[in-house]
Motif scaffolding. Structure first.
Motif, short mmCIF file in Angstrom:
data_model
loop_
_atom_site.label_atom_id
_atom_site.label_comp_id
_atom_site.label_asym_id
_atom_site.label_seq_id
_atom_site.Cartn_x
_atom_site.Cartn_y
_atom_site.Cartn_z
N PRO A 7 0.83 -1.21 0.00
CA PRO A 7 0.00 0.00 0.00
C PRO A 7 0.86 1.26 0.00
O PRO A 7 2.02 1.25 0.45
N THR A 8 0.29 2.35 -0.50
CA THR A 8 1.05 3.58 -0.69
C THR A 8 1.67 4.07 0.61
O THR A 8 2.83 4.53 0.61
N TRP A 9 0.97 3.95 1.71
CA TRP A 9 1.50 4.49 2.96
C TRP A 9 2.69 3.68 3.48
O TRP A 9 3.43 4.15 4.36
N GLN A 10 2.91 2.51 2.93
CA GLN A 10 4.05 1.68 3.34
C GLN A 10 5.22 1.74 2.35
O GLN A 10 6.19 1.00 2.50
N VAL A 15 9.84 7.19 -2.48
CA VAL A 15 9.34 6.36 -3.57
C VAL A 15 7.85 6.63 -3.78
O VAL A 15 7.04 6.37 -2.88
N SER A 16 7.50 7.13 -4.95
CA SER A 16 6.10 7.37 -5.29
C SER A 16 5.46 6.07 -5.75
O SER A 16 6.15 5.08 -6.05
N ARG A 17 4.14 6.07 -5.84
CA ARG A 17 3.45 4.89 -6.36
C ARG A 17 3.89 4.58 -7.79
O ARG A 17 4.12 3.42 -8.15
N GLY A 18 4.07 5.62 -8.60
CA GLY A 18 4.51 5.40 -9.97
C GLY A 18 5.88 4.76 -10.04
O GLY A 18 6.12 3.85 -10.84
N TRP A 20 7.31 2.95 -7.67
CA TRP A 20 7.20 1.59 -7.14
C TRP A 20 6.70 0.63 -8.22
O TRP A 20 7.23 -0.47 -8.39
N ASP A 21 5.69 1.08 -8.97
CA ASP A 21 5.19 0.24 -10.06
C ASP A 21 6.25 0.08 -11.15
O ASP A 21 6.40 -0.99 -11.75
N TYR A 22 7.01 1.13 -11.41
CA TYR A 22 8.07 1.11 -12.42
C TYR A 22 9.11 0.04 -12.10
O TYR A 22 9.49 -0.76 -12.96
N VAL A 23 9.58 0.01 -10.86
CA VAL A 23 10.66 -0.92 -10.53
C VAL A 23 10.17 -2.36 -10.42
O VAL A 23 10.98 -3.29 -10.46
N HIS A 24 8.86 -2.56 -10.31
CA HIS A 24 8.32 -3.92 -10.20
C HIS A 24 7.66 -4.40 -11.49
O HIS A 24 6.94 -5.40 -11.48
#
Length: 264
Positions: A7-10, A15-18, A20-24
């Protein structure tokens, strides 16, 4: 490997949500070299890196991606330390190192939290292709710069690429974005002047911070770096800007900046 559905708060600091999605996202790493195969900025920053990193040493690449800047330096006699948050990117780097028997060590780390890298461990460091701008929050970006200085030996050089905030005025919608950003960011806790979100390679909301020169210079000096060179890039990012004294605020796409950790 960490779970991509955190989740975003963790999310880790900076690291932004974008991001985080990019690196995964595996295809981002798998297609990276082909996607940027004809990007001429690589030639410009490669020439600057070779000139600044003029003696063989250990080069830390902060946000190394697939090693497109690091691998050529290692082939020319340096050793490499590839640091990235993405397991997928590091997998590609390790594959290149294995295929050509290159002395590259890979470390998975958030650039804001590089405490595992020892003080004075490297001769050179770099953070290229707008990677610093992918870190959200000025305090977090200063932590990245602090780590870059900390891991350098005294006299070590740090080369950095960022985008110019005011260049956005040249885009059709750019003036409206600049006006809105400047007018609203000072009154919001979740946005800073220079924060942008945009769709990128199938991701709906990639984050990038674009810099004003005084902001960047202040950040570098705040952690103890001495700025030794600033190269303004032309609109296409193909080469240094011709006549850099002429309206540089509007004509400069971004900068490649070299800083040095002073001798102590």
């Amino acid at each position: 490997m960490t779970r991509p559905d955190r989740p975003t708060w963790q999310l880790p600091p900076g690291v932004s949500r974008g991001l985080w999605d990019y690196v995964h996202t595996p295809h981002i790493a798998d297609d990276y070299d082909d996607y940027f195969a004809f990007n001429s900025l690589f030639e410009t920053d490669g020439a600057i890196l070779r000139r600044q990193f003029d003696r063989p040493g250990l080069v830390a690449d902060l946000g190394c991606g697939t090693g497109r800047a690091l691998v050529p330096l290692v082939k020319e006699g340096h050793r490499g330390l590839a640091i990235d948050l993405s397991d997928h990117m590091l997998r590609v780097v390790q594959g290149k190192a294995d295929d050509e028997d290159l002395p590259i060590d890979c470390v998975r780390a958030n650039l804001v939290e590089m405490d595992a890298i020892a003080d004075g461990a490297v001769d050179y460091a770099m953070c290229m292709f707008s990677t610093l701008g992918m870190i959200r929050g000025r305090a977090n970006r200063r932590k990245v710069l602090h780590h870059a200085r900390r891991i350098l030996k005294p006299g070590g050089k740090f080369v950095l690429h960022v985008h110019n905030y005011w260049f956005n005025l040249r885009d059709p919608e750019g003036p409206w974005w600049v006006i809105g950003n400047v007018a609203t960011a000072p009154f919001r806790r979740d946005i800073e002047v220079g924060d942008r979100w945009f769709p990128y390679r199938g991701l709906p909301s990639m984050f990038l911070h674009v810099f004003r020169w005084r902001e960047l210079a202040a950040d570098l000096r705040s952690v103890g770096f001495k700025i030794t060179e600033r190269v303004a890039l032309d609109a296409a990012r193909r080469k240094p800007l011709d006549r850099p004294w002429l309206l540089p605020m509007l004509r400069t796409n971004g900068w490649i900046v070299t800083s040095e950790r002073p001798q102590e």
